[in-house]
Design a protein around this motif. Structure first.
Motif, short mmCIF file in Angstrom:
data_model
loop_
_atom_site.label_atom_id
_atom_site.label_comp_id
_atom_site.label_asym_id
_atom_site.label_seq_id
_atom_site.Cartn_x
_atom_site.Cartn_y
_atom_site.Cartn_z
N UNK A 102 0.58 -1.51 0.08
CA UNK A 102 0.08 0.06 -0.19
C UNK A 102 1.08 1.27 -0.23
N UNK A 103 1.54 1.40 0.67
CA UNK A 103 2.77 2.61 0.98
C UNK A 103 3.53 2.72 -1.08
N UNK A 104 3.50 1.28 -1.07
CA UNK A 104 4.79 1.86 -2.08
C UNK A 104 3.50 2.14 -3.11
N UNK A 105 2.79 1.95 -3.57
CA UNK A 105 1.74 2.32 -4.16
C UNK A 105 1.56 4.45 -4.57
N UNK A 106 2.14 4.62 -3.22
CA UNK A 106 1.96 6.20 -2.83
C UNK A 106 3.26 6.05 -3.22
N UNK A 245 20.32 -0.12 -2.62
CA UNK A 245 20.10 0.00 -4.41
C UNK A 245 18.36 0.86 -4.13
N UNK A 246 17.69 -0.36 -3.97
CA UNK A 246 16.76 -0.42 -4.85
C UNK A 246 15.69 0.69 -4.21
N UNK A 247 14.13 0.50 -4.15
CA UNK A 247 13.77 1.49 -3.95
C UNK A 247 13.31 1.44 -2.11
N UNK A 248 12.80 2.22 -1.79
CA UNK A 248 12.75 1.83 0.05
C UNK A 248 11.90 1.30 -0.01
N UNK A 249 10.74 0.96 -0.35
CA UNK A 249 9.31 -0.16 0.10
C UNK A 249 10.73 -1.50 -0.24
N UNK A 347 12.21 1.53 8.02
CA UNK A 347 12.46 1.74 6.41
C UNK A 347 11.43 2.14 5.73
N UNK A 348 9.91 2.75 5.87
CA UNK A 348 8.97 2.73 4.93
C UNK A 348 9.70 4.39 5.53
N UNK A 349 9.09 4.82 7.34
CA UNK A 349 9.23 5.65 7.58
C UNK A 349 10.87 7.14 6.61
N UNK A 350 11.75 6.20 6.66
CA UNK A 350 12.86 6.28 5.98
C UNK A 350 12.74 7.24 4.67
#
Lengths: 616, 490, 102, 500
Positions: A102-106, A245-249, A347-350
C-alpha cells in the motif's frame, strides 16, 4: 478452507501474470489494484486459514498439489505444508507485505516503471510464500531462488544507473554462493536419508544419526552456508548494504522484513537436524553474535540513512541466528516477527523522509526534521524504540528472550551473552545517533512531505504493531510455535543478568545522546582522533570485507577472464593449422618445376625404398 | 591356343583393332564424329562382351594373359570408364583447332595397354601393358601443342612425364630382371612357389623393391609423386582425367594381383616399405594440396593421398584369414571404382567450364567463385564429387573409405588408420575450400560460368554423379560382384 | 663359377643403370637425357640377358627384345617432343621447362 | 514406419522448399512450415503411444516404430530405425525447434531463400535420423548428413568470419567422426569375432565384451566424437566460432539440436556398449565435465560478443550432460535428458534474441549496447527470462535438469558434483553480465537512432519467444510430462550400464 491454502501463493502469482501479460499498458489505478490487491487477498486468505487452523487445534496441514519431478525414488511433490512456523511467516509476508504494498503504491506512483515494480513484488511475494509453505527442500529451494531473483530485479530496479546493476548482481551472486552450499547440503542429505521431504527427512535423520554425527554436522554446515548467504550474515553479509540501491519499499519488504529472514526460517525449519549437531548450533550462535557486533560497529559510522538501517538489519538477524544457535527457536521466530514490524516501519518512514528531502539519503544533510516532519518523526521514534528494545516495545520482548536463553543455553554461555549485550549497547548507540542527527540539531533545506492515506496508514499500523505487537505475540502466539519446536522451560537466568541486559540499551542511549543530541562531546573530534580514525575507516568499509573479497575473488576472476579472452585452448587448432600450413609451404618448395630435381628425388627415394626392402 | 581361348580373347582383339580401324578410316576420311563413334562402339562392345562372360571359369591364354573374373572385372571397368574419356575428348577436341582423329588412336592404344595389364599375370605382358599405356600417354599429354590458342604447358608436361616415366620404367624392368634372376620364372604364380620354397635372396628382394618403385611411380605414391601435379596441370582435361582414372586404377589392380599371387605381399619388408610409402603419400599428398589454388593440381595431390589410403587396404590384403583377405581385396576394388567415378565427375565439371577453343581451362579456384548462384546444378554436382573425395556419407567415396577402415581394422593397422584420419582432416580443408569458393557471392561477371555445357559433358556428369550416389547409398550390388571377382585370387 | 659371372654381369648392369640415372640427373640437354635413358634401359636389357643365360632360358632374351622395342618407342616420342621443345625455346635445355610448379 | 515417413517428409520437404523459390520467393517459407506441420502430425501418434504399443527388441523393452530392412548384408548393415521414449522426446524437440528456427529465419533470410530452407530441412532430417537410427552405420550416415547442410547454412548466410567458422566446424566434427567410424568398425569386428555374426545393430552389439585397453580405446573413439559435438573442453573451439558466425536460425538449430546429438550419443552408446571401459574412464570424464562447466562459464564472462558469450554458456551447460551420463543412475539420467531439452529451448531463445538484436543493431558487441530496456521493454523482459533460465532458476526447465544431474551425480561422485555445482555461482556472473550490458545500464549511442517502435519485438518474434517460454515454464513446473515418456527407456538403458 484449508484446502484453499494454494490460493496464498496463487494470488500474488496471478497478480504477477496479469501485470506481465499486460506489460505495463494498464492504467495506474488498476495496476495498484492488482499489485497491492493480490497481496491483500493473500493476506485475507492467510487470516482465514489461520483462523481455521488455530480453531481446529491442528499441528500441521499438508496439501499435495502435484508431483513435481520424478526420477528413481526421488519424487518431490509440489506440496504445501502448513504449521505454526509457516503460519507465522505467512503473516509477516502477507500482512507486512500488504502494508508495504500500500505504501509503495503511493511511494512509487510517479515512477515511469510503476507497473514493473508491482510485477516484481508480486512475484516476490509468491516466491516467498512458496518458500515458507514448501513441504520439501527442493520446493523450498524454488522459493529460495525465486526471492533471490526478485531481490536482484528490485535492487536493480532503476537500471539506468550501472551502480544499481552492480549492486543487484552482487546481491545475486553472493547469495548464490550460499545457495550453492545449500544445494550441496541437499545433495548430501538426499544421499543419506533418501528423501528431501522435510518432515520425513527429519524423522529419518533422527533414526539414522546420533548426536554429534559428522555427516549431520556437515549437512547443517552447508544449510548454514545457504542461510548466511540469504540472511546476510558473516561472511556473506556484504551484499545487503549495497542492496539499498533499490527503492525504499523494497528495502522494507525484502531486505528487512521477509527475504533476509529466510535463512532464519531455513534453520528453524530444519531445527531437528541442527539439534543433532551441537557444534553447528554453536557455530550458528557464533555467526550470529559476530555478525551483530560487526554490523553494530559499522552502523555507527555510516552516513547513509538506509545503510544504517541495512546494517541494523544485519545485526538484528544476527540476534535471530544467535537465538537459533542457542536453541531458542520460538524466540528467533518471535524476534523475526517483531523485527519485521519495527524495521518495516523504520524503512518506510525513512522512505517518507527521503522522499520529503528530494531523495537525499545522507543523514548529515538532514537534521532538525522534528519540527518539519512531526509525524514521521514520531513514527521513526517508535521504530527506534523497537530497534533498541526499549521496554515494552515489541523488540524488547523478543530480544529479552534471546538474551536470557543465551545465558542459559549449552551452546551459548556468558561469553556469547556478553557479545549480545554489547551488541544491544551498540544498537542503542547507533540508533540514537541516527535519530539525533536526522531529527535534532539545526535544520537545513526545505521539505515536501508526501501526504495521503497510502503514506500514513501503513505506517500507523506498523507503528502500532511495533509498539504492542510484541505483547500479542508473546502471549497469543506461543501455542502454534510450540507445536513446531521442542518445548522447554522458559529461561530464568539470575536477576542481575536480566537487569544488565535490560539496562544496557539505556546506557547506550544516554551516551549517544550526549554525543549527538546534546553534543556534550564532539563526535567528530572523537572519530578523527589518531586512534579512532583508521578504526572508523575500517568500520565504515564494513570491516574491509568488500575489499577482501575483491582482492581474493573478484579481481582474480576478472583477471583470469581478461588474460584468456581468446581462449587458450584455441592454440590447439591454431597450432595444428599452422603446422599444416608450414608442412604445405615446405612441401611445395619441392615442387619447383625442375625436371632434374624430380629425377633426383626419384633416384634418392629409390635408393631408400631399396634399402628398406632389402636391408631392413 | 584353342578356339575357346581365342573367343575369350576377342574383346582384347576388339580393343586392339580399334586403333587399326581408325588408322584405316583416317586415311580415307577425316570425320571427327565418325572416328569417335567407332572408338566408342569398340570400347562398349568389348566391355559388354567381357561383362557377358563374367562368372565363367578362368581361362589362361598363353602364359601371358589370364581371363578370370578379377581381370574381367577390371577390363569391364576400363572399357566403360573409357567411354567418358571418348566423350570428353570429343567435346574438347571439337572445340580446339588441333588435329583430332589421331587422338582416338592413342586413346585406344592406351586402353589396350590397360586391358592387357588387367589380364596379365606374367611379367612380359605386364611390361608390355604398362609401356603401351605409358607411351600412348606421352603423346596424349602433349597432344594439344598446335594451334593459335594452344596450351603452352602441354609440351612441358609431356616431356616431364616422358623422362620420368622412362626412368621409372627402367627401374621396373631392372626389378623384373632381378626377380627373373632370382627365381627363373616370369609368371606371378611361379614366383609364389619359389618364395614358399625359400629361394628368395637379395636379388629377388631388390627386384621386388625396384618393381615397387616402378609401380609407385605410375600410382604417384610419395616419394615418386613429383611428376603428378605438373602433368595433371599441363595435360588437357580429358587426358588428365584418363591419367587420373584408368591408368592408375589398372596399375593398382595389377599391383594387387602381382603382390598377392607372387606372395610378395606377405613379406614383412614389403609391407614395411608399403606402410612407409602409405604414410608419406597420405601426409604429403594432403599437405601439398592444402593451400593449392589450381584445381587440377589439387586433384593431383588429392589422388596422391587417395592412393596412399589404398595402401592400407593393400597391406591388409596380406591377411592370413580368408575372410579378412577378401574384405581387404573388396576394399581395394571398391575404392578403385569409387575413385574412378568420382574423379570422372570432378573432371567432368572442370571440363564443363573449360574453353578449349581459347586454350583456357577452368583450373583456378577463382573461376569457381559464385558457381552455386550461376550454375547451381553444376556446382552441386561438383560438390558431390568433392564430398565423395572427402569421404562424406551418401557418396561412393564414403563407402570406399569405410571399406578401407574395415580392412585396416581387420588387420589392426591402427597406426596407418590414425594417419588416415589425420590426413583426411587436412584433406577436408581444401575440398571444403573449393565448395566455399562456389558459395561465395559472384564478384563480377564470370565468363567461364556463362557458356553452355555440351551434351556429352552433361551426360558424363549426370551418369557419373548417379553412380557416385548410387554406390554411396546402395553399394551391395557392387560389393557382390567384387566378391565374386576376387574369389579367383583366394 | 656361374655365380661369379652372374654377379659380374649384374654389377656391370647396375653400374650402367646408375650412370644412366646420373646422366638423366645432371644433363640439361634433352637429347643427352634421352640417351642416358637408353643407357638405363639397356642396362636392364643386359641384366635380362645375364639372367636368361644363368637359367639357360630364352625368356631373358625375349624380354631384352621387348626392352629394345620400348627404347625405340620412347625415343621416337621423345625426339618428337624434342623438336617441339626446340621450336618453342630455340634450345634443347629442359631447364626452360619450369612453368608448371607449385 | 512412422519415423521413416518423418525423415522422408523432411527430406522431400527440403527439396520442395528449394524448388518453391522458383514459384515465389516466399513460397519456400510456407512449404517449410507445411513440412514441419506434417512432421509434427506424424510425430503425434508416437508421442501418444501407450505403453502397450511398446515393443521389445532383442531383450530391450520400450521400443516404438521398429523398422528393419536389409541394406548392406556384406557388413550386416541394416536400415534399422526405432525410437524409444528418449528418442521421441528429442525428435519432438527437433521439430519444435524447427518451428522456432523457421520463425527466426522468416525475415532474416532474404537471399537464396529456397536453398536455405532446403538446407534447413535437411539438417532437421539428419538430426531426426540420428535420434531414430539404431544401426550404427545408419547412425553414422545421419551423423554426417546433417553436417553438410549446416555447413552451407553457415557459409552462405553467416556473418563476417563465416568461412573460417564453417571450416572449423566441419573439420572438427568430421575428423572426430572418423574416429567414431573407426571405433564402430572395430567394435563390430570384435563382436564378429565373439559371436560369429557381423552386425551393426545396436541391439546386437550390446552384448559385446569390451574389456581391457582395447575396449577403452574403442570407447574413447566414440567418446571423443560425441565430446566434440557436445562440445566439451578441450575440443569445444569450433562452437563459439560456428555459433557466432551462423545466421540466427543456424545458431538456433546448432545450439538447440545439433549439440544434443552429441549428448544423445553419450547417452545411448558410451555406457551401454562399453560398461567396463566407461567405468574405468569415469574419473577422466568427470574431470572433462567439471572443467567444461567451470572453464566455459569463465570464458563466457570474458566475452564481448553476445553470441560468443551464449555459445560458451552452452558449453558450460553441456558439461552437466557429461557429468550426468558418467554418473549413470536414474536421477542423473533423467536429469541429463531434461537438461538436454531445457538447454535446447533456453539456448534457442538466447540465440534468437541475439539474432534479433543483431538484426536491429548490426552488431553483436556488448560494449555497443546498453540500456535497451527503455526502448524495448518486452524484448528486455524476454531476454531477462532466458538469461534467468540459463542460470538455472528453479521453476524453469534448466533447473530441473541441472538439479537432477547434480543430485544424481552426487550420489556417485560427490567431489565432481560439488565442483560442477560451483557452476551455479559462475552462471549468474555471466548471465547477469549479459543482461546488464545489453538491456540495463545507460543507453548507448548505437541504437538511439532506432525508434522504439522499430526496435520492439514484432508479433512473429513474440510468438516464437512465447513458445519457448511456455515450454521452459511447463518443463520447470511439470517435468513429469516429459519424464513419463522417458522413464521406461531410461530404466532399460540404465540396466545396461553399471548399477549404483
Amino acid at each position: 478452507m484449508l484446502n484453499l491454502l494454494w490460493l496464498v501463493p496463487f494470488f500474488p502469482f496471478l497478480g504477477f501474470v496479469l501485470l506481465v501479460s499486460t506489460s505495463g499498458k494498464m492504467p495506474k489505478p488498476w495496476t495498484t489494484m492488482i499489485g497491492a490487491g493480490s497481496i491483500g487477498l493473500a493476506a485475507l486468505t492467510t487470516a482465514l486459514i489461520a483462523y481455521e487452523f488455530l480453531s481446529q487445534d491442528m499441528t500441521s496441514f499438508q496439501l499435495h498439489l502435484w508431483t513435481w519431478m520424478e526420477a528413481g525414488n526421488f519424487a518431490p511433490g509440489f506440496s504445501l505444508y502448513l504449521d505454526g512456523l509457516a503460519l507465522s511467516m505467512l503473516f509477516v509476508i502477507t500482512g507486512v507485505g500488504f502494508l508495504i504494498h500500500i505504501y509503495a503504491s503511493g511511494y512509487m506512483y510517479d515512477d515511469e516503471d510503476f507497473p514493473r515494480f508491482f510485477t516484481y513484488t508480486n512475484l516476490f511475494v509468491a516466491a516467498m510464500v512458496m518458500l515458507v509453505l514448501a513441504d520439501n527442500l527442493v520446493l523450498l529451494f524454488l522459493g529460495w531462488e525465486g526471492v533471490g531473483l526478485c531481490s536482484f530485479l528490485l535492487i536493480g530496479f532503476w537500471y539506468k544507473d550501472p551502480a544499481n546493476g552492480l549492486a543487484a548482481r552482487k546481491a545475486f551472486v553472493v547469495t548464490r554462493v550460499g545457495d550453492t552450499a545449500f544445494a550441496i547440503g541437499l545433495f548430501l542429505l538426499y544421499k543419506h536419508v533418501g528423501t528431501l521431504d522435510i518432515q520425513e527427512a527429519m524423522i529419518k535423520a533422527k533414526l539414522l544419526w546420533t548426536e554429534d554425527n559428522a555427516t549431520a554436522s556437515l549437512i547443517c554446515a552447508l544449510l548454514l552456508g545457504g542461510a548466511v548467504g540469504k540472511s546476510a550474515q558473516l561472511p556473506l553479509q556484504t551484499w545487503l548494504p549495497d542492496a539499498m540501491a533499490g527503492p525504499t519499499p523494497v528495502s522494507a519488504l525484502i531486505h528487512a522484513a521477509t527475504m533476509v529472514t529466510a535463512g532464519v526460517y531455513l534453520i528453524a525449519r530444519n531445527h531437528e537436524l541442527f539439534l543433532l549437531s551441537p557444534d553447528m548450533m554453536y557455530a550458528v550462535a557464533v555467526v550470529g553474535v559476530l555478525t551483530l557486533l560487526m554490523s553494530g560497529f559499522t552502523a555507527l559510522t555510516q552516513s547513509d540513512l538506509k545503510r544504517v538501517l541495512a546494517y541494523s538489519t544485519i545485526s538484528q538477524i544476527g540476534y535471530m541466528f544467535l537465538a537459533l544457535g542457542v536453541g531458542a527457536w520460538s524466540s528467533a521466530i518471535f524476534h523475526l516477527m517483531t523485527h519485521a514490524f519495527f524495521k518495516a516501519l523504520l524503512f518506510l518512514t525513512a522512505g517518507t523522509i527521503i522522499l520529503s528531502l528530494h531523495h537525499e539519503q545522507n543523514i548529515f544533510k538532514m537534521g532538525g526534521l522534528v519540527k518539519r516532519l512531526p509525524l514521521p518523526c514520531i513514527l521513526f521514534f517508535i521504530g527506534c524504540l523497537g530497534l533498541i528494545a526499549v521496554p515494552p516495545t515489541s523488540g524488547f520482548w523478543s530480544k529479552e528472550q534471546i538474551l536470557n536463553a543465551t545465558w542459559e543455553s549449552s551452546t551459548g554461555g556468558p561469553l556469547i551473552w556478553l557479545g549480545a549485550v554489547l551488541g544491544a549497547f551498540m544498537t542503542a548507540l547507533y540508533t540514537t545517533r541516527m535519530f539525533c542527527i536526522v531529527f535534532l540539531g539545526p535544520s537545513n533545506g526545505d521539505v515536501h512531505e508526501p501526504k495521503g492515506f497510502k503514506f500514513v496508514a501503513p505506517l500507523v499500523v506498523l507503528a502500532f504493531l511495533a509498539l504492542v505487537g510484541g505483547v500479542f505475540v508473546e502471549t497469543a502466539w506461543q501455542l502454534p510455535l510450540s507445536n513446531v519446536f521442542p518445548g522447554g522451560h522458559a529461561p530464568h537466568p539470575p536477576t542481575v543478568i536480566v537487569v544488565i541486559a535490560i539496562a544496557t540499551p539505556f546506557l547506550g542511549i544516554a551516551i549517544s545522546y550526549l554525543f549527538y543530541g546534546k553534543r556534550v562531546f564532539s563526535a567528530e573530534k572523537f572519530a578523527n582522533s589518531a586512534l579512532m580514525k583508521p578504526l572508523k575507516t575500517f568500520f565504515d568499509s564494513g570491516w574491509a570485507m568488500d575489499w577482501f573479497y575483491d582482492l581474493l575473488l573478484v579481481k582474480p576472476y576478472q583477471w583470469l577472464a581478461k588474460i584468456n579472452k581468446k581462449d587458450c585452448v584455441n592454440l590447439l587448432p591454431d597450432a595444428s593449422s599452422a603446422a599444416a600450413k608450414i608442412l604445405h609451404a615446405a612441401l611445395s618448395m619441392t615442387q619447383n618445376g625442375q625436371l632434374r630435381l624430380y629425377v633426383g628425388v626419384m633416384g634418392t627415394a629409390a635408393l631408400f625404398v631399396i634399402f628398406v626392402v632389402v636391408f631392413l | 591356343m584353342t578356339i575357346e581361348e581365342l573367343i575369350a580373347l576377342v574383346p582384347l582383339l576388339v580393343v586392339a583393332s580399334i586403333s587399326v580401324i581408325l588408322m584405316l578410316v583416317v586415311s580415307f576420311v577425316r570425320h571427327h564424329r565418325l572416328i569417335s563413334l567407332i572408338t566408342l562402339a569398340g570400347f562398349i562392345a568389348a566391355g559388354i562382351m567381357v561383362f557377358q562372360s563374367m562368372g565363367q571359369p578362368a581361362i589362361q591364354i598363353t602364359p601371358l594373359i589370364i581371363l578370370d573374373d578379377f581381370s574381367r572385372f577390371f577390363i569391364v571397368m576400363t572399357c566403360f570408364a573409357s567411354v567418358p574419356a571418348v566423350l570428353l575428348a570429343y567435346d574438347y577436341l571439337r572445340r580446339s583447332e588441333d588435329l583430332k582423329e589421331e587422338y582416338y588412336m592413342l586413346l585406344s592404344l592406351a586402353v589396350l595397354g590397360a586391358v592387357v595389364l588387367a589380364a596379365s599375370n606374367h611379367f612380359a605382358s605386364f611390361f608390355i601393358g604398362v609401356e603401351l599405356l605409358s607411351v600412348s600417354l606421352f603423346a596424349m599429354v602433349g597432344y594439344m601443342v598446335h594451334g593459335e590458342h594452344k596450351r603452352v604447358s602441354t609440351l612441358e608436361a609431356s616431356i616431364k612425364y616422358m623422362i620420368l616415366s622412362g626412368v621409372s620404367s627402367s627401374f621396373l624392368l631392372f626389378g623384373v630382371a632381378l626377380i627373373y634372376l632370382n627365381f627363373g620364372v616370369l609368371t606371378f604364380e611361379g614366383i609364389q612357389q619359389k618364395i614358399l620354397n625359400g629361394t628368395l635372396n637379395g636379388y629377388g628382394m631388390m627386384g621386388i623393391a625396384m618393381l615397387l618403385i616402378g609401380v609407385g611411380f605410375k600410382l604417384s605414391w610419395v616419394p615418386f609423386h613429383m611428376w603428378t601435379p605438373d602433368v595433371y596441370e599441363g595435360a588437357p582435361v580429358p587426358v588428365t582425367a584418363f591419367l587420373a582414372t584408368i591408368s592408375k586404377v589398372i596399375v593398382f589392380a595389377l599391383g594387387l594381383r602381382f603382390l598377392h599371387e607372387s606372395g610378395a605381399l606377405g613379406l614383412f619388408n614389403v609391407q614395411a616399405a608399403l606402410a612407409f610409402i602409405g604414410v608419406l603419400s597420405m601426409l604429403v599428398g594432403n599437405g601439398l594440396a592444402l593451400m593449392q589454388d589450381n584445381l587440377k593440381r589439387l586433384l593431383a595431390y588429392s589422388s596422391i593421398a587417395h592412393f596412399g589410403y589404398l595402401i592400407i587396404a593393400l597391406i591388409a590384403a596380406s591377411s592370413a584369414s580368408a575372410t579378412n583377405k577378401a574384405l581387404a581385396m573388396e576394399a581395394v576394388g571398391f575404392y578403385l571404382v569409387a575413385y574412378v567415378v568420382t574423379t570422372w565427375v570432378a573432371f567432368g565439371a572442370l571440363s564443363a567450364l573449360s574453353q578449349p577453343e581459347h586454350g583456357i581451362e577452368a583450373e583456378n579456384l577463382k573461376d569457381y567463385r559464385g558457381l552455386f548462384w550461376q550454375r547451381p546444378w553444376l556446382a552441386a554436382i561438383f560438390s558431390v564429387a568433392l564430398l565423395s573425395l572427402a569421404g562424406v556419407p551418401l557418396t561412393a567415396g564414403f563407402i570406399a573409405k569405410f571399406y578401407v577402415f574395415a580392412a585396416g581394422a581387420s588387420y589392426t593397422l591402427w597406426f596407418l588408420l590414425g594417419i588416415l584420419i589425420i590426413s583426411s582432416a587436412i584433406g577436408l580443408y581444401y575440398y571444403l575450400k573449393v565448395i566455399m569458393e562456389m558459395c561465395k557471392p559472384a564478384e563480377d561477371e564470370n565468363d567461364f560460368q556463362k557458356a553452355a555445357i555440351p551434351f556429352e559433358n552433361k551426360l558424363i556428369l549426370l551418369v557419373m554423379t548417379a553412380f557416385v550416389l548410387y554406390l554411396g547409398i546402395s553399394p551391395q550390388a557392387l560389393i557382390e560382384s567384387l566378391n565374386s571377382a576376387i574369389k579367383v585370387l583366394m | 663359377m656361374n655365380t661369379v659371372i652372374i654377379d659380374h654381369a649384374l654389377l656391370l648392369a647396375a653400374i650402367l643403370f646408375c650412370i644412366g640415372l646420373l646422366g638423366v640427373l645432371v644433363r640439361r640437354n634433352i637429347i643427352l637425357m634421352l640417351i642416358s635413358m637408353e643407357v638405363m634401359l639397356n642396362a636392364t636389357g643386359l641384366a635380362f640377358i645375364a639372367a636368361g643365360s644363368y637359367w639357360g632360358q630364352a625368356d631373358g632374351q625375349i624380354m631384352f627384345i621387348a626392352v629394345v622395342t620400348l627404347g625405340a618407342a620412347e625415343v621416337a616420342v621423345g625426339l618428337g617432343l624434342t623438336l617441339l621443345l626446340f621450336k618453342r625455346y630455340n634450345s634443347v635445355d629442359v631447364d626452360n621447362l619450369k612453368q608448371l610448379r607449385g | 514406419m512412422l519415423v521413416l515417413w518423418l525423415i522422408v517428409v523432411l527430406f522431400v520437404g527440403g527439396v520442395l522448399a528449394g524448388l518453391a523459390e522458383r514459384v515465389h520467393a516466399a513460397a519456400s517459407r510456407w512449404v517449410t512450415l507445411a513440412t514441419l506441420v506434417v512432421s509434427a502430425i506424424l510425430l503425434w501418434p508416437l508421442a501418444c503411444a501407450q505403453p502397450q504399443a511398446f515393443e521389445s527388441v532383442a531383450g530391450q523393452s520400450g521400443w516404438l516404430a521398429v523398422l528393419q530392412w536389409e541394406w548392406i548384408p556384406r557388413f550386416g548393415i541394416t536400415f534399422l530405425l526405432a525410437v524409444d521414449g528418449i528418442s521421441v522426446l528429442l525428435i519432438a524437440l527437433t521439430i519444435f525447434l524447427g518451428f522456432i528456427a523457421l520463425l527466426s529465419a522468416w525475415e532474416e533470410i532474404q537471399t537464396r531463400v529456397g536453398f536455405f530452407y532446403f538446407n534447413f530441412l535437411w539438417t532437421l532430417a539428419g538430426v531426426v535420423g540420428i535420434f531414430a537410427a539404431l544401426d550404427l552405420f545408419l547412425f553414422f550416415i545421419f551423423w554426417e548428413i546433417m553436417l553438410i547442410p549446416m555447413f552451407f547454412i553457415i557459409v552462405i548466410w553467416g556473418h563476417e568470419d563465416r568461412y573460417y567458422a564453417a571450416l572449423k566446424f566441419f573439420i572438427y566434427t568430421q575428423a572426430s567422426s572418423l574416429l567414431l567410424l573407426l571405433s564402430m568398425i572395430a567394435l563390430v569386428f570384435l563382436n564378429w569375432q565373439q559371436s560369429g555374426e557381423i552386425s551393426f545393430s545396436w541391439f546386437d552389439l550390446l552384448g559385446t565384451k569390451t574389456e581391457g585397453v582395447f575396449g577403452l580405446l574403442l570407447m574413447l573413439g566414440f567418446f571423443v566424437a560425441f565430446l566434440v559435438k557436445l562440445p566439451g573442453v578441450p575440443v569445444h573451439n569450433w562452437l563459439p566460432d560456428a555459433h557466432t558466425q551462423a545466421p540466427t536460425p543456424g545458431s538456433v538449430i546448432l545450439a538447440g539440436i545439433l549439440l544434443k546429438t552429441g549428448a544423445y550419443g553419450l547417452l545411448r552408446f558410451i555406457v551401454p556398449l562399453f560398461p567396463e571401459a566407461a567405468l574405468a574412464f569415469t574419473p577422466y570424464a568427470l574431470i572433462i565435465a567439471v572443467v567444461s562447466v567451470l572453464y566455459a562459464a569463465k570464458m563466457a564472462f570474458a566475452q564481448n560478443d553476445m553470441k560468443r558469450l551464449i555459445a560458451y554458456s552452452s558449453i558450460s551447460h553441456m558439461g552437466f550432460v557429461t557429468l550426468g551420463v558418467f554418473s549413470w543412475n536414474a536421477l542423473a539420467l533423467q536429469g541429463t535428458l531434461l537438461q538436454m531439452i531445457a538447454h535446447g529451448l533456453s539456448s534457442a531463445g538466447l540465440f534468437a534474441m541475439a539474432g534479433a538484436i543483431q538484426h536491429r543493431l548490426h552488431t553483436r558487441a556488448l560494449s555497443e549496447m546498453g540500456g535497451m530496456w527503455s526502448q524495448a521493454p518486452r524484448m528486455a523482459a524476454i531476454a531477462m527470462f532466458f538469461a534467468i533460465a540459463a542460470l538455472g532458476l528453479p521453476g524453469l526447465g534448466n533447473f530441473v535438469g541441472e538439479f537432477l544431474v547434480l543430485l544424481g551425480s552426487f550420489q556417485m561422485h560427490p567431489i565432481a558434483a560439488i565442483l560442477a555445482a560451483l557452476g551455479m555461482i559462475l552462471a549468474p556472473v555471466y548471465a547477469l553480465y549479459l543482461l546488464q550490458k545489453s538491456f540495463l545500464g545507460e543507453q548507448s549511442d548505437t541504437f538511439s537512432a532506432h525508434s522504439a517502435s522499430l526496435f520492439e519485438f514484432k508479433a512473429r518474434e513474440v510468438l516464437m519467444m512465447g513458445l519457448l517460454i511456455f515450454g521452459l515454464i511447463l518443463m520447470g513446473f511439470f517435468p513429469r510430462l516429459l519424464t513419463e515418456y522417458s522413464d521406461v527407456a531410461l530404466n532399460s538403458l540404465q540396466a545396461l550400464g553399471w548399477g549404483p
